[in-house]
Design a protein around this motif. Structure first.
Motif, PDB file in Angstrom:
ATOM      1  N   ARG A 215       0.751  -1.219  -0.261  1.00 18.72           N
ATOM      2  CA  ARG A 215       0.101  -0.086  -0.160  1.00 18.72           C
ATOM      3  C   ARG A 215       0.924   1.195  -0.052  1.00 18.72           C
ATOM      4  O   ARG A 215       1.846   1.117   0.583  1.00 18.72           O
ATOM      5  N   THR A 216       0.400   2.155  -0.610  1.00 21.12           N
ATOM      6  CA  THR A 216       1.230   3.625  -0.759  1.00 21.12           C
ATOM      7  C   THR A 216       0.093   4.629  -0.308  1.00 21.12           C
ATOM      8  O   THR A 216      -1.137   4.776  -0.850  1.00 21.12           O
ATOM      9  N   TRP A 217       0.645   5.619   0.635  1.00 23.07           N
ATOM     10  CA  TRP A 217      -0.228   6.570   1.134  1.00 23.07           C
ATOM     11  C   TRP A 217       0.493   7.972   0.636  1.00 23.07           C
ATOM     12  O   TRP A 217       1.735   8.248   0.532  1.00 23.07           O
ATOM     13  N   GLN A 218      -0.436   8.900   0.387  1.00 29.38           N
ATOM     14  CA  GLN A 218      -0.005  10.312   0.003  1.00 29.38           C
ATOM     15  C   GLN A 218      -0.560  11.138   0.775  1.00 29.38           C
ATOM     16  O   GLN A 218      -1.899  11.317   1.110  1.00 29.38           O
ATOM     17  N   GLY A 219       0.082  12.275   1.314  1.00 34.48           N
ATOM     18  CA  GLY A 219      -0.329  13.296   2.037  1.00 34.48           C
ATOM     19  C   GLY A 219       0.764  14.269   2.492  1.00 34.48           C
ATOM     20  O   GLY A 219       0.199  15.540   2.690  1.00 34.48           O
ATOM     21  N   HIS A 220       2.004  14.082   2.640  1.00 37.22           N
ATOM     22  CA  HIS A 220       2.978  15.170   3.258  1.00 37.22           C
ATOM     23  C   HIS A 220       3.281  15.996   1.842  1.00 37.22           C
ATOM     24  O   HIS A 220       3.425  15.578   0.895  1.00 37.22           O
ATOM     25  N   ARG A 221       3.331  17.161   2.430  1.00 43.29           N
ATOM     26  CA  ARG A 221       3.926  18.297   1.318  1.00 43.29           C
ATOM     27  C   ARG A 221       5.280  18.611   1.626  1.00 43.29           C
ATOM     28  O   ARG A 221       5.800  19.462   1.865  1.00 43.29           O
ATOM     29  N   GLY A 222       6.103  17.605   1.069  1.00 42.96           N
ATOM     30  CA  GLY A 222       7.537  17.600   1.289  1.00 42.96           C
ATOM     31  C   GLY A 222       8.010  16.262   1.615  1.00 42.96           C
ATOM     32  O   GLY A 222       7.229  15.482   1.493  1.00 42.96           O
ATOM     33  N   ARG A 223       9.397  16.050   1.831  1.00 44.34           N
ATOM     34  CA  ARG A 223       9.892  14.743   2.073  1.00 44.34           C
ATOM     35  C   ARG A 223       9.531  14.181   3.569  1.00 44.34           C
ATOM     36  O   ARG A 223       9.330  14.817   4.227  1.00 44.34           O
ATOM     37  N   VAL A 224       9.305  13.175   3.347  1.00 42.37           N
ATOM     38  CA  VAL A 224       9.247  12.158   4.687  1.00 42.37           C
ATOM     39  C   VAL A 224      10.476  11.996   5.342  1.00 42.37           C
ATOM     40  O   VAL A 224      11.255  11.561   4.995  1.00 42.37           O
ATOM     41  N   LEU A 225      10.659  12.466   6.619  1.00 43.27           N
ATOM     42  CA  LEU A 225      11.772  12.393   7.329  1.00 43.27           C
ATOM     43  C   LEU A 225      11.976  11.220   8.331  1.00 43.27           C
ATOM     44  O   LEU A 225      12.975  10.709   8.659  1.00 43.27           O
ATOM     45  N   CYS A 226      10.787  10.467   8.857  1.00 43.12           N
ATOM     46  CA  CYS A 226      10.967   9.552   9.743  1.00 43.12           C
ATOM     47  C   CYS A 226       9.526   8.830   9.793  1.00 43.12           C
ATOM     48  O   CYS A 226       8.354   9.500   9.562  1.00 43.12           O
ATOM     49  N   VAL A 227       9.627   7.293   9.932  1.00 39.67           N
ATOM     50  CA  VAL A 227       8.306   6.721   9.990  1.00 39.67           C
ATOM     51  C   VAL A 227       8.147   5.675  11.164  1.00 39.67           C
ATOM     52  O   VAL A 227       9.580   5.454  11.683  1.00 39.67           O
TER      53      VAL A 227
END
Length: 511
Positions: A215-227
């Motif tokens: 699955r892939t989610w979309q939502g951040h306005r920029g890069r993801v830094l941590c999960v």
């Protein structure tokens, strides 16, 4: 006259931990009953001793279920039938700061074909830091922005065996078919999933056994830094200052938190959510530069605690969660050296007293210090000397931290070099700093902690310590043992470097 076993068990289910430990010594029959009916006797004891009071409306701290903890690890300290008792012992030692510490120097495996539980270390490849974690299969997952797969030069994660003696664990690539640009990842030894954050703001959930994106989610306005993730949700932190929560079984977003609204203007150089950690009820995050650690309720998204350091402009790093405690990288300086106890303690006495325990007033009446739990632990804390640890301008520092270092170096180097690197331990029930853990180093040693990891059952804390001497530096592995079971040190192996230009060491730890 023999008391019926049913009546004995009914009475024992109302006892606290100290009383149960004493009852185990009454006779062999009682010891067999307490061990055999582990969940029946120890489960209510855990709830009473560690979950009293401070119950919030929208969140709470629950004692971990042994079924959710790696049973193979727990069985290393006790029989599989006494898992609740083992977790009680470990949690009690945390509440009293009861631990021993040492450096691991034997980089050999005594048992083959064992799954690693932790991978710890700070490595740099191609001028980027490499993220490391353990998968459920026993593989080591490595991510670096410069890793390329075999198909058209696509970016990929490397999933490889932790040691060469096990032919069932082969190395392979998890290639980024969606081209979202892997910036960070997270995996857990008890989960088949791997979560990645992308350069384009997407979050992907990988099925490691099937080697594909689920699955892939979309939502951040920029890069993801941590999960991070637990057994229900995935959380991600981005450069847009947003924490987003995603349901594992749903394509929709559960909620979001904007951390910039909780940071004041004094937190300069702020660029987003730098680190994140998660348990069953709380989200813990820190900005990527200066600022406090923020703790939110996973259910409501409301702020629970704001943790601050002294000086307040020093950034938190390396967040680790136990069921009741939060670990962060910190430092001891002349202004705070007497603020909280330091463990293992520096005196010749063996065990911390109840007066220094953060739980001395929360257990049932009749409970005493850890020394009264004779059947749970009879070990003592290792006495250590004072240290001189100073964080230099190493590759592990952010631009903001480097600027702080050079400012302090030019203005007051004496004060800065008097600092000692440590691990701060925060009580999640109160939001207070309760004690600090320090590595066993001589007073003339200059070093800093660069990475912190904790075993799934919270029995061991591992830290990568960078030691500097005569212009050179090396990495060593230190660990704190909260099991106090007189077991041998965990088997470890130094992971091989992926490139000739890599910096730092990483270790896979086995039990």
């Amino acid at each position: 006259m023999l008391i019926p076993s049913e009546l004995v068990l009914s009475i024992l289910s109302y006892c606290d931990g100290s009383t149960l430990a004493t009852c185990q010594q009454v006779c062999r029959h009682w010891q067999t009953l307490i061990d055999h009916y582990d969940a029946l006797v120890w489960s209510p004891c855990c709830e009473r001793d560690f979950q009293k009071g401070l119950r919030r409306r929208f969140w709470s701290l629950d004692f971990p279920d042994p079924q959710m903890v790696d049973a193979a690890m727990l069985s290393s300290y006790a029989k599989p039938s006494t898992l609740w008792q083992s977790l009680y012992r470990i949690t009690k030692h945390w509440s009293l700061g009861q631990c021993t510490t040492s450096f691991l120097t034997n980089y050999t495996l005594r048992q083959q074909k064992r799954r690693p539980c932790v991978v710890v270390g700070t490595t740099q490849e191609y001028n980027f830091f490499t993220s490391l974690s353990v998968a459920q299969s026993g593989h080591i997952v490595r991510s670096n922005p410069m890793y390329k797969g075999t198909t058209e030069g696509r970016q990929a994660m490397i999933v490889h065996a932790s040691f060469d003696q096990d032919p069932t664990l082969s190395s392979f690539y998890l290639e980024d078919d969606a081209l979202h640009g892997i910036v960070c990842h997270y995996s857990h030894p008890a989960s088949p999933w791997i979560v990645t954050g992308g350069l384009d703001g997407t979050v992907s959930l990988w099925n490691e056994p099937e080697r594909c994106v689920a699955r892939t989610w979309q939502g951040h306005r920029g890069r993801v830094l941590c999960v991070s993730m637990n057994d229900q949700v995935v959380i991600s932190g981005g450069s847009d200052s947003m924490i987003r929560v995603w349901d594992l079984d749903d394509a929709e977003q559960r909620g979001s938190i904007d951390i910039s609204s909780y940071l004041s203007e004094r937190h300069d150089w702020f660029q987003g959510v730098g680190e994140i950690a998660l348990n069953g009820h709380l989200i813990v995050c820190a900005p990527d530069t200066s600022g406090p650690v923020l703790i939110f309720s996973l259910l409501t998204g409301s702020l629970v605690y704001e943790l601050k350091t002294e000086p307040q402009d020093v950034a938190f790093t390396r967040l680790c969660l136990t069921p009741f405690y939060l670990l962060t990288k910190g430092e001891i300086n002349p202004s705070n050296r007497n603020q909280v106890p330091i463990y293992p303690n520096t005196s010749s006495s063996s065990t911390p007293t109840v007066s220094s325990s953060p739980y001395s007033n929360t257990t049932n009446s009749g409970s005493s210090s850890l020394s009264s739990l004779s059947s749970l632990s009879s070990s003592t804390s290792t006495a250590i000397s004072t240290y001189a640890l100073a964080p230099p301008p190493s590759l592990s520092l952010t631009p903001y931290q480097l600027s702080r270092y050079y400012n302090l170096s030019s203005n007051n180097m004496t004060t800065f070099t008097a600092a000692r690197s440590c691990i701060d331990v925060w009580d999640l029930q109160t939001g207070k700093l309760v004690y600090r853990l320090v590595p066993p180093l001589p007073a003339t040693t200059t070093a800093s902690i660069t990475d912190i990891r904790i075993s799934p059952n919270a029995a061991h804390v591992f830290a990568c310590v960078e030691i500097r001497d005569n212009g050179s530096r090396r990495n060593e592995l230190c660990y704190w043992d909260f099991s106090n079971h007189h077991t041998a040190a965990p088997s470890i192996m130094v992971l091989p470097s992926m490139t000739s230009s890599s910096f730092g060491n990483a270790w896979a730890c086995f039990y």
